[in-house]
Design a protein around this motif. Structure first.
Motif, mmCIF file in Angstrom:
data_model
loop_
_atom_site.group_PDB
_atom_site.id
_atom_site.type_symbol
_atom_site.label_atom_id
_atom_site.label_comp_id
_atom_site.label_asym_id
_atom_site.label_seq_id
_atom_site.Cartn_x
_atom_site.Cartn_y
_atom_site.Cartn_z
ATOM 1 N N LEU A 243 -50.850 -13.771 -26.981
ATOM 2 C CA LEU A 243 -51.144 -12.391 -27.350
ATOM 3 C C LEU A 243 -52.649 -12.127 -27.351
ATOM 4 C CD1 LEU A 243 -48.515 -11.862 -30.205
ATOM 5 C CD2 LEU A 243 -48.589 -10.660 -28.010
ATOM 6 N N ALA A 244 -53.430 -13.119 -27.776
ATOM 7 C CA ALA A 244 -54.889 -12.970 -27.753
ATOM 8 C C ALA A 244 -55.401 -12.912 -26.316
ATOM 9 C CB ALA A 244 -55.541 -14.119 -28.513
ATOM 10 N N LEU A 245 -54.902 -13.813 -25.463
ATOM 11 C CA LEU A 245 -55.304 -13.809 -24.054
ATOM 12 C C LEU A 245 -54.894 -12.509 -23.372
ATOM 13 C CD1 LEU A 245 -54.397 -17.476 -23.022
ATOM 14 C CD2 LEU A 245 -56.686 -16.461 -23.058
ATOM 15 N N LEU A 246 -53.712 -12.035 -23.697
ATOM 16 C CA LEU A 246 -53.209 -10.783 -23.154
ATOM 17 C C LEU A 246 -54.201 -9.659 -23.425
ATOM 18 C CD1 LEU A 246 -49.629 -9.402 -23.948
ATOM 19 C CD2 LEU A 246 -51.634 -7.979 -24.184
ATOM 20 N N SER A 247 -54.624 -9.554 -24.682
ATOM 21 C CA SER A 247 -55.544 -8.478 -25.067
ATOM 22 C C SER A 247 -56.901 -8.635 -24.402
ATOM 23 C CB SER A 247 -55.717 -8.460 -26.592
ATOM 24 O OG SER A 247 -54.498 -8.208 -27.231
ATOM 25 N N SER A 248 -57.427 -9.852 -24.377
ATOM 26 C CA SER A 248 -58.753 -10.067 -23.807
ATOM 27 C C SER A 248 -58.786 -9.733 -22.321
ATOM 28 C CB SER A 248 -59.194 -11.516 -24.037
ATOM 29 O OG SER A 248 -58.320 -12.422 -23.402
ATOM 30 N N ILE A 249 -57.761 -10.133 -21.597
ATOM 31 C CA ILE A 249 -57.723 -9.894 -20.150
ATOM 32 C C ILE A 249 -57.448 -8.429 -19.840
ATOM 33 C CG2 ILE A 249 -56.486 -10.411 -18.008
ATOM 34 C CD1 ILE A 249 -55.939 -13.221 -19.189
ATOM 35 N N ALA A 250 -56.414 -7.876 -20.468
ATOM 36 C CA ALA A 250 -56.007 -6.499 -20.161
ATOM 37 C C ALA A 250 -57.091 -5.491 -20.537
ATOM 38 C CB ALA A 250 -54.697 -6.165 -20.882
ATOM 39 N N PHE A 251 -57.672 -5.633 -21.730
ATOM 40 C CA PHE A 251 -58.690 -4.667 -22.152
ATOM 41 C C PHE A 251 -59.970 -4.808 -21.335
ATOM 42 C CE2 PHE A 251 -56.227 -3.947 -26.093
ATOM 43 C CZ PHE A 251 -56.324 -2.561 -26.144
ATOM 44 N N SER A 252 -60.326 -6.023 -20.951
ATOM 45 C CA SER A 252 -61.520 -6.209 -20.121
ATOM 46 C C SER A 252 -61.349 -5.520 -18.768
ATOM 47 C CB SER A 252 -61.799 -7.701 -19.913
ATOM 48 O OG SER A 252 -62.157 -8.328 -21.115
ATOM 49 N N LEU A 253 -60.193 -5.730 -18.139
ATOM 50 C CA LEU A 253 -59.922 -5.099 -16.853
ATOM 51 C C LEU A 253 -59.847 -3.581 -16.978
ATOM 52 C CD1 LEU A 253 -57.237 -7.457 -15.237
ATOM 53 C CD2 LEU A 253 -59.568 -7.052 -14.436
ATOM 54 N N TRP A 254 -59.161 -3.121 -18.010
ATOM 55 C CA TRP A 254 -58.955 -1.680 -18.194
ATOM 56 C C TRP A 254 -60.284 -0.969 -18.440
ATOM 57 C CZ3 TRP A 254 -54.612 0.226 -16.567
ATOM 58 C CH2 TRP A 254 -54.211 1.520 -16.912
ATOM 59 N N THR A 255 -61.141 -1.562 -19.263
ATOM 60 C CA THR A 255 -62.460 -0.980 -19.531
ATOM 61 C C THR A 255 -63.285 -0.907 -18.254
ATOM 62 O OG1 THR A 255 -62.437 -1.857 -21.798
ATOM 63 C CG2 THR A 255 -64.566 -1.189 -20.910
ATOM 64 N N THR A 256 -63.196 -1.964 -17.439
ATOM 65 C CA THR A 256 -63.913 -1.977 -16.167
ATOM 66 C C THR A 256 -63.388 -0.902 -15.228
ATOM 67 O OG1 THR A 256 -64.247 -4.375 -16.374
ATOM 68 C CG2 THR A 256 -64.568 -3.414 -14.188
ATOM 69 N N LEU A 257 -62.079 -0.756 -15.164
ATOM 70 C CA LEU A 257 -61.464 0.259 -14.306
ATOM 71 C C LEU A 257 -61.892 1.664 -14.722
ATOM 72 C CD1 LEU A 257 -57.887 -1.291 -14.054
ATOM 73 C CD2 LEU A 257 -59.454 -0.941 -12.133
ATOM 74 N N PHE A 258 -61.944 1.914 -16.024
ATOM 75 C CA PHE A 258 -62.340 3.235 -16.506
ATOM 76 C C PHE A 258 -63.820 3.514 -16.259
ATOM 77 C CE2 PHE A 258 -58.346 3.769 -18.718
ATOM 78 C CZ PHE A 258 -58.211 5.144 -18.769
ATOM 79 N N LYS A 259 -64.633 2.474 -16.258
ATOM 80 C CA LYS A 259 -66.067 2.670 -16.033
ATOM 81 C C LYS A 259 -66.354 3.127 -14.607
ATOM 82 C CE LYS A 259 -70.513 0.229 -15.949
ATOM 83 N NZ LYS A 259 -71.264 1.334 -16.578
ATOM 84 N N TYR A 260 -65.655 2.536 -13.637
ATOM 85 C CA TYR A 260 -65.989 2.767 -12.232
ATOM 86 C C TYR A 260 -65.023 3.706 -11.501
ATOM 87 C CZ TYR A 260 -69.168 -1.149 -12.918
ATOM 88 O OH TYR A 260 -70.163 -1.970 -13.386
ATOM 89 N N ASN A 261 -64.005 4.222 -12.205
ATOM 90 C CA ASN A 261 -63.025 5.091 -11.546
ATOM 91 C C ASN A 261 -62.687 6.292 -12.429
ATOM 92 O OD1 ASN A 261 -62.045 3.282 -9.125
ATOM 93 N ND2 ASN A 261 -62.054 1.947 -10.926
ATOM 94 N N PRO A 262 -62.241 7.391 -11.802
ATOM 95 C CA PRO A 262 -61.805 8.547 -12.579
ATOM 96 C C PRO A 262 -60.642 8.179 -13.490
ATOM 97 C CG PRO A 262 -62.059 9.117 -10.262
ATOM 98 C CD PRO A 262 -62.157 7.624 -10.347
ATOM 99 N N VAL A 263 -60.571 8.832 -14.648
ATOM 100 C CA VAL A 263 -59.525 8.544 -15.618
ATOM 101 C C VAL A 263 -58.135 8.727 -15.005
ATOM 102 C CG1 VAL A 263 -58.476 9.307 -17.789
ATOM 103 C CG2 VAL A 263 -60.953 9.105 -17.607
ATOM 104 N N SER A 264 -57.935 9.810 -14.268
ATOM 105 C CA SER A 264 -56.617 10.098 -13.707
ATOM 106 C C SER A 264 -56.180 9.064 -12.681
ATOM 107 C CB SER A 264 -56.607 11.487 -13.058
ATOM 108 O OG SER A 264 -57.560 11.556 -12.007
ATOM 109 N N LYS A 265 -57.137 8.509 -11.952
ATOM 110 C CA LYS A 265 -56.825 7.529 -10.907
ATOM 111 C C LYS A 265 -56.268 6.246 -11.503
ATOM 112 C CE LYS A 265 -58.961 5.425 -6.819
ATOM 113 N NZ LYS A 265 -60.208 5.314 -6.025
#
Length: 318
Positions: A243-265
């Motif tokens: 569960l800890a690894l899940l959160s660390s990986i998913a949130f890191s990727l998601w934050t990166t995706l939101f930084k470089y891409n439009p929210v809707s995309k």
């Protein structure tokens, strides 16, 4: 001739976004697995349904460990321990409080009073909330007929899934009600995250400190309330680590995706979370989810999210 050009444009659009697509699918698969795994975690740690503060402590330990893991990985990548810019401190603290503390206080409470399936299908309401919030935060992302229609279709699905005998009185509020509040916190956190990463360039640094701060607050709240964790087996620790690894990986990727891409995309892929959550709830918890009412509700939620986030033709051409 027009058809071949259109097909090529769609092919180019897909190839250009394949990495984004893979990362989004991976994140939603991880988040989908969290619904049944959290409920299983309650059993392995002997946390009873009404032991709210032990659940909060469980959440805090999970996210605090996730934050440490992210910062350690960032240290290995950057060859130095990541530090925060002074101007980003306030935003990251707010992000940790909203998207970790508030979201998961309500998420963990809600999930203990609702099935894994309902947890999976109610969570995507955050997408609709993001559409509404974006109307007020971003001038170029106003509500339209298409977005409004998508929200209506999706919420019809939410209503359908709750038309069952177990939705009544206190159970309904503590279950479905808390899960919806949790979704609102995730929506607010996503907008805060996009703003914070404009100040603090490294998304992993943002994610690490967000989880560390939010997790620490949860731990304090859990301990003050008398929460306790009983480690009953190796399986319990392995699940906790997952569960800890899940959160660390998913949130890191998601934050990166939101930084470089439009929210809707990015948000369009949220519809996969209830699908993964439903399948894994059935496999892990042996829940009876494949009935007509639930399948119709799940389909409507997915259609609603797709309508809200469907790209315009000019986005494909460009």
């Amino acid at each position: 001739m027009q058809d071949s050009v259109t097909q090529q444009e769609y092919k180019n659009f897909f190839q250009k976004n394949i990495n984004i697509i893979i990362c989004c699918i991976f994140c939603t698969a991880l988040w989908g697995s969290a619904f049944p795994c959290v409920k299983l975690g309650y059993e392995l740690f002997n946390i009873s349904v009404d032991d709210i503060f032990s659940k909060i402590l469980f959440a805090g330990g999970r996210f605090f460990l996730a934050g440490i893991l992210v910062l350690l990985i960032a240290t290995c990548i950057q060859k130095k321990f990541p530090t925060l810019k002074k101007e980003a401190l306030k935003g990251i603290f707010l992000l940790g409080f909203v998207q970790t503390t508030l979201e998961y206080v309500f998420f963990y409470i809600g999930l203990s009073y609702a099935s894994g399936f309902k947890g999976a299908i109610l969570n995507p309401t955050s997408t609709f909330m993001m559409v509404i919030l974006a109307h007020f935060f971003y001038k170029d992302d106003k509500l339209t007929f298409r977005k409004t229609l998508g929200c209506i279709v999706g919420f019809i699905g939410i209503i359908i899934v709750n038309l069952s005998g177990d939705v009544s009185g206190q159970s309904s509020f503590l279950g479905e009600g808390c899960l919806i509040i949790s979704a609102l916190a995730f929506a607010l956190g996503s907008i805060i995250s996009k703003e914070v990463t404009n100040v603090e360039d490294n998304p992993m640094t943002v994610t690490g400190y967000q989880l560390l701060i939010g997790g620490a607050i949860l731990i304090v709240l859990g301990l003050i309330g008398g929460g306790r964790l009983n480690v009953t087996s190796i399986n319990a620790m392995l699940l906790f680590l997952y569960l800890a690894l899940l959160s660390s990986i998913a949130f890191s990727l998601w934050t990166t995706l939101f930084k470089y891409n439009p929210v809707s995309k990015v948000s369009i892929f949220n519809f996969l979370t209830p699908i993964f959550g439903t399948i894994l709830s059935a496999l892990i918890l042996s829940e009876d989810v494949f009935n007509l009412r639930n399948l119709i509700a799940l389909t409507l939620v997915c259609i609603g999210i797709y309508i809200v986030n469907k790209p315009k033709e000019k986005e494909i051409v460009n």
